[in-house]
Design an enzyme around this catalytic site. Structure first.
Site, PDB file in Angstrom:
ATOM      1  N   GLN A  39       0.832  -1.199   0.000  1.00 48.08           N
ATOM      2  CA  GLN A  39       0.000   0.000   0.000  1.00 48.08           C
ATOM      3  C   GLN A  39       0.866   1.247   0.000  1.00 48.08           C
ATOM      4  O   GLN A  39       1.974   1.256   0.529  1.00 48.08           O
ATOM      5  CB  GLN A  39      -0.985   0.008   1.164  1.00 48.08           C
ATOM      6  CG  GLN A  39      -0.390  -0.038   2.530  1.00 48.08           C
ATOM      7  CD  GLN A  39      -1.441  -0.340   3.592  1.00 48.08           C
ATOM      8  OE1 GLN A  39      -2.314  -1.195   3.412  1.00 48.08           O
ATOM      9  NE2 GLN A  39      -1.361   0.353   4.699  1.00 48.08           N
ATOM     10  N   GLY A  40       0.317   2.272  -0.629  1.00 46.44           N
ATOM     11  CA  GLY A  40       0.996   3.559  -0.713  1.00 46.44           C
ATOM     12  C   GLY A  40       0.028   4.672  -0.379  1.00 46.44           C
ATOM     13  O   GLY A  40      -1.191   4.518  -0.500  1.00 46.44           O
ATOM     14  N   TYR A  41       0.591   5.792   0.018  1.00 48.50           N
ATOM     15  CA  TYR A  41      -0.213   6.930   0.456  1.00 48.50           C
ATOM     16  C   TYR A  41      -0.082   8.063  -0.541  1.00 48.50           C
ATOM     17  O   TYR A  41       1.007   8.548  -0.811  1.00 48.50           O
ATOM     18  CB  TYR A  41       0.203   7.343   1.878  1.00 48.50           C
ATOM     19  CG  TYR A  41      -0.181   6.243   2.819  1.00 48.50           C
ATOM     20  CD1 TYR A  41      -1.446   6.207   3.373  1.00 48.50           C
ATOM     21  CD2 TYR A  41       0.663   5.168   3.050  1.00 48.50           C
ATOM     22  CE1 TYR A  41      -1.845   5.148   4.162  1.00 48.50           C
ATOM     23  CE2 TYR A  41       0.275   4.101   3.837  1.00 48.50           C
ATOM     24  CZ  TYR A  41      -0.983   4.106   4.393  1.00 48.50           C
ATOM     25  OH  TYR A  41      -1.379   3.054   5.156  1.00 48.50           O
ATOM     26  N   ILE A  42      -1.236   8.461  -1.075  1.00 51.79           N
ATOM     27  CA  ILE A  42      -1.296   9.508  -2.080  1.00 51.79           C
ATOM     28  C   ILE A  42      -1.359  10.869  -1.410  1.00 51.79           C
ATOM     29  O   ILE A  42      -0.728  11.819  -1.847  1.00 51.79           O
ATOM     30  CB  ILE A  42      -2.519   9.282  -3.000  1.00 51.79           C
ATOM     31  CG1 ILE A  42      -2.374   7.928  -3.691  1.00 51.79           C
ATOM     32  CG2 ILE A  42      -2.670  10.413  -4.003  1.00 51.79           C
ATOM     33  CD1 ILE A  42      -3.650   7.396  -4.282  1.00 51.79           C
ATOM     34  N   ASN A 154      -0.432   2.918   9.702  1.00 49.14           N
ATOM     35  CA  ASN A 154       0.329   2.678   8.484  1.00 49.14           C
ATOM     36  C   ASN A 154       0.750   3.955   7.768  1.00 49.14           C
ATOM     37  O   ASN A 154       1.851   4.018   7.228  1.00 49.14           O
ATOM     38  CB  ASN A 154      -0.455   1.776   7.538  1.00 49.14           C
ATOM     39  CG  ASN A 154      -0.509   0.348   8.032  1.00 49.14           C
ATOM     40  OD1 ASN A 154       0.485  -0.211   8.444  1.00 49.14           O
ATOM     41  ND2 ASN A 154      -1.680  -0.250   7.978  1.00 49.14           N
TER      42      ASN A 154
END
Length: 178
Positions: A39-42, A154
């Protein structure tokens, strides 16, 4: 435009109420399921988080916003792999990689996240609740509660990976057990 946001794909809106814990040891039982998660955070702003997640072969765009108490509003939209990869490329921080193991205990589903990469060594268990006052029976492997401590969310871990904390997992658990 990302079709998954407005198309006929499975979407959901809910209030997520969860409690987080560290573990004193890994569960002895075999997990019911195991998933690989990336997962990545925009974006992150004032408690609102926009995240893209790959869970095995499925892709989800999530927006989480604050609500009252420990709950958060969560909106999820299903994406195609191509849409997700565009969003992963837009993430400003390193991506989170983890294995999620699923266990049932005391009538609840427990998700145990075993982190990898820059967060290798960190293990966090979560249990989702129907209400903030719902009683839970803690599994024997549960250690200190870290609900509400932003350091263990996270989105924070992506910016401040466990390897930079300067503490071993065992020492962290011991410190928090006080």
């Amino acid at each position: 435009m990302i079709k998954g946001l407005f198309g006929g794909k499975k979407n959901s809106t809910s209030v997520e109420i969860e409690r987080k814990f560290l573990l004193t040891r890994l569960p002895e039982a075999k997990p019911e399921r195991r998933h690989h998660i990336r997962q990545g955070y925009i974006a992150r702003n004032g408690g609102t988080v926009v995240r893209v997640r790959q869970k095995d072969d499925s892709y989800i765009l999530s927006v989480k916003t604050p609500s009252k108490g420990i709950g958060r509003y969560e909106i999820e939209k299903t994406l195609t792999a191509d849409e997700a990869e565009v969003l992963f490329a837009a993430c400003s921080e390193p991506q989170i990689e983890k294995t999620r193991e699923i266990y049932h205990h005391g009538g609840h589903i427990w998700e145990v996240d075993i982190f990898d990469g820059a967060n290798k060594g960190l293990i966090v268990a979560e249990v989702e609740l129907k209400s903030e006052t719902e009683d839970i029976t803690l599994p024997p492997w549960i250690g200190p509660e870290v609900t509400g401590l932003q350091k263990f969310y996270n989105a924070h871990i992506a910016q401040n990976p466990f390897k930079s904390w300067g503490v071993s997992y065992a020492d962290l658990v011991q410190r928090l057990q006080g």
